[in-house]
Design a protein around this motif. Sequence first.
Motif, PDB file in Angstrom:
ATOM      1  N   SER A 185       0.817  -1.215   0.000  1.00 38.14           N
ATOM      2  CA  SER A 185       0.000   0.000   0.000  1.00 38.14           C
ATOM      3  C   SER A 185       0.849   1.263   0.000  1.00 38.14           C
ATOM      4  O   SER A 185       0.334   2.360  -0.158  1.00 38.14           O
ATOM      5  CB  SER A 185      -0.945   0.004   1.197  1.00 38.14           C
ATOM      6  N   GLY A 186       2.160   1.128   0.191  1.00 40.01           N
ATOM      7  CA  GLY A 186       3.046   2.279   0.149  1.00 40.01           C
ATOM      8  C   GLY A 186       3.316   2.899   1.500  1.00 40.01           C
ATOM      9  O   GLY A 186       3.988   3.908   1.606  1.00 40.01           O
ATOM     10  N   VAL A 187       2.811   2.331   2.581  1.00 43.02           N
ATOM     11  CA  VAL A 187       3.041   2.855   3.918  1.00 43.02           C
ATOM     12  C   VAL A 187       4.345   2.266   4.433  1.00 43.02           C
ATOM     13  O   VAL A 187       4.577   1.066   4.360  1.00 43.02           O
ATOM     14  CB  VAL A 187       1.879   2.485   4.872  1.00 43.02           C
ATOM     15  N   ILE A 188       5.202   3.126   4.972  1.00 39.83           N
ATOM     16  CA  ILE A 188       6.491   2.664   5.494  1.00 39.83           C
ATOM     17  C   ILE A 188       6.309   2.261   6.951  1.00 39.83           C
ATOM     18  O   ILE A 188       5.768   3.016   7.759  1.00 39.83           O
ATOM     19  CB  ILE A 188       7.571   3.769   5.384  1.00 39.83           C
ATOM     20  N   SER A 189       6.821   1.100   7.285  1.00 38.05           N
ATOM     21  CA  SER A 189       6.675   0.577   8.640  1.00 38.05           C
ATOM     22  C   SER A 189       7.762   1.126   9.547  1.00 38.05           C
ATOM     23  O   SER A 189       8.892   1.359   9.110  1.00 38.05           O
ATOM     24  CB  SER A 189       6.739  -0.949   8.603  1.00 38.05           C
ATOM     25  N   ASP A 190       7.435   1.330  10.790  1.00 33.56           N
ATOM     26  CA  ASP A 190       8.409   1.796  11.775  1.00 33.56           C
ATOM     27  C   ASP A 190       9.288   0.657  12.288  1.00 33.56           C
ATOM     28  O   ASP A 190      10.355   0.894  12.829  1.00 33.56           O
ATOM     29  CB  ASP A 190       7.696   2.436  12.972  1.00 33.56           C
ATOM     30  N   PHE A 191       8.826  -0.560  12.174  1.00 29.54           N
ATOM     31  CA  PHE A 191       9.535  -1.703  12.736  1.00 29.54           C
ATOM     32  C   PHE A 191      10.392  -2.380  11.679  1.00 29.54           C
ATOM     33  O   PHE A 191       9.945  -2.605  10.563  1.00 29.54           O
ATOM     34  CB  PHE A 191       8.545  -2.737  13.295  1.00 29.54           C
ATOM     35  N   PRO A 192      11.642  -2.737  12.030  1.00 26.37           N
ATOM     36  CA  PRO A 192      12.459  -3.503  11.095  1.00 26.37           C
ATOM     37  C   PRO A 192      11.885  -4.907  10.923  1.00 26.37           C
ATOM     38  O   PRO A 192      11.139  -5.393  11.749  1.00 26.37           O
ATOM     39  CB  PRO A 192      13.839  -3.553  11.757  1.00 26.37           C
ATOM     40  N   SER A 193      12.251  -5.556   9.855  1.00 26.18           N
ATOM     41  CA  SER A 193      11.643  -6.845   9.532  1.00 26.18           C
ATOM     42  C   SER A 193      12.069  -7.970  10.477  1.00 26.18           C
ATOM     43  O   SER A 193      11.326  -8.905  10.676  1.00 26.18           O
ATOM     44  CB  SER A 193      11.997  -7.235   8.096  1.00 26.18           C
ATOM     45  N   ASP A 194      13.253  -7.879  11.049  1.00 35.39           N
ATOM     46  CA  ASP A 194      13.711  -8.990  11.884  1.00 35.39           C
ATOM     47  C   ASP A 194      13.457  -8.768  13.373  1.00 35.39           C
ATOM     48  O   ASP A 194      13.716  -9.653  14.174  1.00 35.39           O
ATOM     49  CB  ASP A 194      15.207  -9.230  11.662  1.00 35.39           C
ATOM     50  N   GLN A 195      12.950  -7.625  13.757  1.00 35.36           N
ATOM     51  CA  GLN A 195      12.698  -7.361  15.175  1.00 35.36           C
ATOM     52  C   GLN A 195      11.280  -6.847  15.353  1.00 35.36           C
ATOM     53  O   GLN A 195      10.664  -6.351  14.427  1.00 35.36           O
ATOM     54  CB  GLN A 195      13.668  -6.317  15.713  1.00 35.36           C
ATOM     55  N   PHE A 196      10.783  -6.966  16.583  1.00 34.92           N
ATOM     56  CA  PHE A 196       9.436  -6.496  16.874  1.00 34.92           C
ATOM     57  C   PHE A 196       9.408  -5.002  17.177  1.00 34.92           C
ATOM     58  O   PHE A 196       8.459  -4.313  16.858  1.00 34.92           O
ATOM     59  CB  PHE A 196       8.843  -7.274  18.050  1.00 34.92           C
TER      60      PHE A 196
END
Length: 131
Positions: A83-94
Amino acid sequence: MGGRKRSSFYYDIWNVKYLSKIKWDDVTDEIAQRHAVREQKLALELSAAKRERDFYLTQVDKSCALSSIEERMKKKQKVQQESGVISDFPSDQFAPKVIRQFPQKKPVADQAGKIKPSLSKDVLAGVFGGQ
């Protein structure tokens, strides 16, 4: 009464014949004690096995829960990326790790010589009787 060698009870009677000072109650008590000790050891082993099984099952449940959380996070990130929204969390950590720095105070020993008032030589001379 079984005293002949051809009798099937010959060896049993022989043992009874030479163990005349032993009472039947003593023999049954010893058998009962051995049985009780055996049952106690068996119960102890069973309880230890149940504890190990329960611990293993709780660890499996925790692992399943963590893997499901990771799957949900990956799905959420995938949907957000699509959807184009950038996540605040990295992929390997919560959650991102926060390193905080607090201002440090200077030790008292370093400032003691600077703050301490010094007595004048006139005052010292008057106290100790110098000229």
